[in-house]
Design a protein around this motif. Structure first.
Motif, mmCIF file in Angstrom:
data_model
loop_
_atom_site.group_PDB
_atom_site.id
_atom_site.type_symbol
_atom_site.label_atom_id
_atom_site.label_comp_id
_atom_site.label_asym_id
_atom_site.label_seq_id
_atom_site.Cartn_x
_atom_site.Cartn_y
_atom_site.Cartn_z
ATOM 1 N N UNK A 86 6.842 2.158 -10.705
ATOM 2 C CA UNK A 86 5.991 3.537 -10.699
ATOM 3 C C UNK A 86 4.594 2.949 -12.073
ATOM 4 N N UNK A 87 5.123 2.477 -12.858
ATOM 5 C CA UNK A 87 4.825 2.629 -14.542
ATOM 6 C C UNK A 87 3.790 0.909 -13.423
ATOM 7 N N UNK A 88 3.642 -0.136 -12.970
ATOM 8 C CA UNK A 88 3.078 -0.970 -12.271
ATOM 9 C C UNK A 88 2.043 -0.731 -11.671
ATOM 10 N N UNK A 89 2.169 -0.200 -10.773
ATOM 11 C CA UNK A 89 1.347 1.053 -9.936
ATOM 12 C C UNK A 89 -0.149 1.321 -11.020
ATOM 13 N N UNK A 90 0.970 2.397 -11.901
ATOM 14 C CA UNK A 90 -0.063 3.265 -12.466
ATOM 15 C C UNK A 90 -1.582 2.502 -13.188
ATOM 16 N N UNK A 91 -0.866 0.951 -14.240
ATOM 17 C CA UNK A 91 -0.888 0.118 -14.522
ATOM 18 C C UNK A 91 -2.172 -0.599 -13.698
ATOM 19 N N UNK A 92 -1.962 -1.179 -12.698
ATOM 20 C CA UNK A 92 -2.336 -2.091 -11.990
ATOM 21 C C UNK A 92 -4.210 -1.216 -11.387
ATOM 22 N N UNK A 93 -4.051 0.270 -11.399
ATOM 23 C CA UNK A 93 -4.772 1.090 -10.816
ATOM 24 C C UNK A 93 -5.700 1.085 -11.545
ATOM 25 N N UNK A 94 -5.446 1.853 -13.072
ATOM 26 C CA UNK A 94 -5.856 1.669 -13.867
ATOM 27 C C UNK A 94 -7.182 1.063 -14.231
ATOM 28 N N UNK A 95 -6.277 -0.639 -14.913
ATOM 29 C CA UNK A 95 -6.798 -1.945 -14.921
ATOM 30 C C UNK A 95 -7.826 -2.036 -14.253
ATOM 31 N N UNK A 135 0.810 -1.327 0.152
ATOM 32 C CA UNK A 135 0.096 -0.176 -0.253
ATOM 33 C C UNK A 135 1.169 0.947 -0.153
ATOM 34 N N UNK A 136 2.021 1.352 0.821
ATOM 35 C CA UNK A 136 2.404 1.962 1.316
ATOM 36 C C UNK A 136 3.205 2.732 -0.334
ATOM 37 N N UNK A 137 3.133 2.038 -0.864
ATOM 38 C CA UNK A 137 4.358 2.516 -2.534
ATOM 39 C C UNK A 137 2.487 2.924 -3.154
ATOM 40 N N UNK A 138 2.135 2.192 -3.221
ATOM 41 C CA UNK A 138 1.073 3.252 -4.114
ATOM 42 C C UNK A 138 0.711 4.322 -3.334
ATOM 43 N N UNK A 139 0.950 4.308 -2.478
ATOM 44 C CA UNK A 139 0.295 5.914 -1.865
ATOM 45 C C UNK A 139 1.504 6.470 -1.995
ATOM 46 N N UNK A 140 2.271 6.265 -1.819
ATOM 47 C CA UNK A 140 4.078 7.080 -2.427
ATOM 48 C C UNK A 140 3.967 7.665 -3.896
ATOM 49 N N UNK A 141 3.911 6.921 -4.682
ATOM 50 C CA UNK A 141 3.581 6.232 -6.232
ATOM 51 C C UNK A 141 2.993 7.654 -6.357
ATOM 52 N N UNK A 142 0.771 7.677 -6.003
ATOM 53 C CA UNK A 142 0.455 8.965 -6.221
ATOM 54 C C UNK A 142 1.151 10.132 -5.450
ATOM 55 N N UNK A 143 1.556 10.773 -4.419
ATOM 56 C CA UNK A 143 1.391 11.986 -3.408
ATOM 57 C C UNK A 143 2.598 12.503 -4.479
ATOM 58 N N UNK A 144 4.156 11.576 -4.789
ATOM 59 C CA UNK A 144 5.091 11.150 -4.888
ATOM 60 C C UNK A 144 6.330 12.301 -3.673
ATOM 61 N N UNK A 145 5.200 11.622 -2.554
ATOM 62 C CA UNK A 145 6.263 12.005 -1.497
ATOM 63 C C UNK A 145 7.898 11.028 -1.173
ATOM 64 N N UNK A 146 7.653 10.388 -1.740
ATOM 65 C CA UNK A 146 9.390 9.739 -1.836
ATOM 66 C C UNK A 146 9.382 9.274 -2.687
ATOM 67 N N UNK A 147 10.829 8.841 -4.151
ATOM 68 C CA UNK A 147 10.640 7.995 -4.769
ATOM 69 C C UNK A 147 10.577 7.351 -5.022
#
Lengths: 345, 345
Positions: B35-44, B17-29
């Motif tokens: 990031x791409x995997x996360x966005x793809x999954x979210x979209x799917x 979860x943490x990674x997903x959260x941060x992928x969106x907020x950009x609050x950590x690298x």
DNA sequence: ATGAAAGCGCTAACAA
DNA sequence: TTGTTAGCGCTTTCAT
């Protein structure tokens, strides 16, 4: 020094969170004495339940949304919107339910806004400016966001709707103008893909029996002016023009006046929506009062009923009232072209 | 078949979860690939983060509130409010921040509404219709709700404010009427405990040097009419009346006309706020355009800046513009009572 | 660069 | 009638 939580209140009252919660919601019987202790403690600590936590736990936000697809600048000069919102608020205020407003000027922005509503900003929405074929109806169903549609949606839809009869006042107005001798009656409509514009234009066409003098505007003063110019340039110009809102009507009659025409002697003019200043224009503008305040009330009540679990329903509000004023008074002008018409017939 | 959660997305993307959260907020690298995997999954999965859960965890709602103490029915006939809200929305829409509206018609209801805002409905509020001594300023400080005040609040306050100069256009208007020969210039104000009404009335009194022809109205058409009657019944009646809004002005000049007076020949009339139809009245109404849309923008920008941590600030918007029109055109009437005045002097 | 886990402050199902 | 406890779905600290 932080805001007190339900735990603080529970501790202070010597009970548990659950008891505090239920003392307020009434969802289970709590003895009068503990209830009193709880309330006293809450008052003493100055506790206000967190709407955020409540929303998350209860999956309910106690807010109702409206997404406006109009441009923010247009919002400002519209007679309908503020009154409608007032009506909605009049109902919501009684239930301490908030109204969440979001404007979105592109389809993607609008979809995002509705998803945000669905994801917890609001429990349901009221949909304005319904199109005859409206993607939002399917979309809202897809994201399962409860909604009330303002306007008569023809296609099958799982939503409640609040309808009005826009046809009758148009028909009455045309009949009235006919009695006064008008034979060339024009109509400047709003965008015809809106259900309300279309209903008005349809009633007009059925009444006069022809689309010849129908012009499609966009509710702005600019289009009112431009289309009036077009109509007045016709070889056989109309002697009366019905506009689909007051803004276009006023722009139209200002323009007509600038061409030296006298309203209503040379040109009869009528609007729609009855802006609160229309009665004060001179000549006062004939218009159709559509009671947006009342429609707002009804839409809000309907939405709250839906949210309470009642089955969706279509309610028709009988609110339209033709207000005849000086801008359509008197007889039709001696139409200079009537003879021509006879020649051609 | 329920809405997917951040956990579903994390699982689908093979992260936490943490990674997903941060992928969106950009609050950590986060590495580009994950990031791409996360966005793809979210979209799917068609995932939309829950604003409720986010609000609770982040202690932030991404909404801004306005509590209206006006009666809902008055909202409808007001030139200021819709345009102001439009301006606010124009800014908020860019940031996908929602506007939460609540009307409250009693002090307790108003307090409840502000507390609800503070408890998680909104991150900050914009305060309208400021009173000269306004309990809300202290109250908002007490419940620590960020706020922007619309109007010049004199007392010390920890809040940002958006001010305008209402005095200059009033002064200019009085000067102008003087040049035209008017000596008996009256003013129908709004409630004098409002800062804006008071500022306008104050400028008027300083300009004419007397309170004799000052009457306190309440911004409604009814009070415009009644006070106009009172002024016109005076033995030495005014030849010009300045109203603190257009609604009162229009009610006033309709009434004057009903008494057989011609505007502007027998009575000059001016309003304030420049309703969008005022230019179309006849005679067209002199008024002061106060650019509520722009003030809405500025207030929203200021609030967002406050919420972003900037120190509060008072900004003055130079937006008022006197719009001279036919209702104040021409010379002052041959005042029928001037001789009387001379007799008495 | 990522994972694990502890909240955020309530509601509601389950016990007693 | 009241207590216990497990979530609601995120954000964020603390580890790694």
């Amino acid at each position: 020094m932080d805001r007190p939580t339900i735990d603080d209140v529970a501790r202070a009252a010597g009970v548990t969170k659950a008891t505090v919660s239920h003392a307020y919601s009434g969802k289970r019987p709590i003895s009068a004495t503990t209830k009193a202790r709880v309330f006293a403690a809450a008052q003493r600590l100055d506790w206000v339940p967190s709407s955020r936590a409540r929303a998350l736990a209860a999956r309910r936000t106690d807010a109702v949304g409206v997404v406006l697809s109009r441009d923010p600048t247009i919002l400002a000069s519209d007679a309908f919107f503020p009154a409608f919102i007032s009506g909605v608020e009049a109902v919501l205020a009684e239930h301490e339910i908030a109204l969440v407003l979001q404007v979105a000027s592109s389809r993607t922005a609008e979809e995002r806004a509705y998803r945000a509503m669905a994801s917890g900003r609001a429990d349901g929405v009221i949909v304005l400016d319904l199109h005859r074929v409206d993607w939002r109806v399917a979309y809202l169903r897809q994201i399962r966001l409860p909604a009330v549609l303002l306007g008569a949606y023809d296609a099958e839809s799982p939503f409640s709707s609040v309808r009005t009869d826009d046809a009758t006042p148009v028909r009455d107005l045309v009949a009235r103008l006919r009695e006064q001798g008008h034979t060339r009656i024009a109509h400047v409509s709003g965008p015809l893909d809106y259900v309300h514009s279309h209903a008005r234009a349809g009633a007009y066409v059925r009444s006069v029996g022809s689309k010849e003098l129908l012009r499609e505007g966009d509710f702005t003063a600019g289009s009112g002016r431009a289309l009036t110019a077009e109509l007045l340039d016709l070889p056989d110009r109309p002697t009366a023009i019905l506009y689909s809102n007051d803004t276009m009507a006023i722009a139209g009659f200002s323009y007509a006046r600038s061409r030296g025409l006298v309203v209503p002697d040379d040109l009869a003019v009528a609007g729609f929506d009855d802006d609160h200043l229309s009665a004060h224009l001179s000549p006062a503008l004939t218009s159709v009062f559509t009671d947006p305040f009342r429609r707002g009330r009804v839409a809000a009540e309907r939405l709250l009923a839906d949210l309470a679990g009642e089955p969706p329903e279509s309610v028709t509000v009988d609110c339209n009232e033709l207000r005849l004023r000086a801008s359509t008074a008197g007889a039709a002008p001696e139409a200079p072209h009537t003879e021509l018409e006879e020649e051609f017939s």
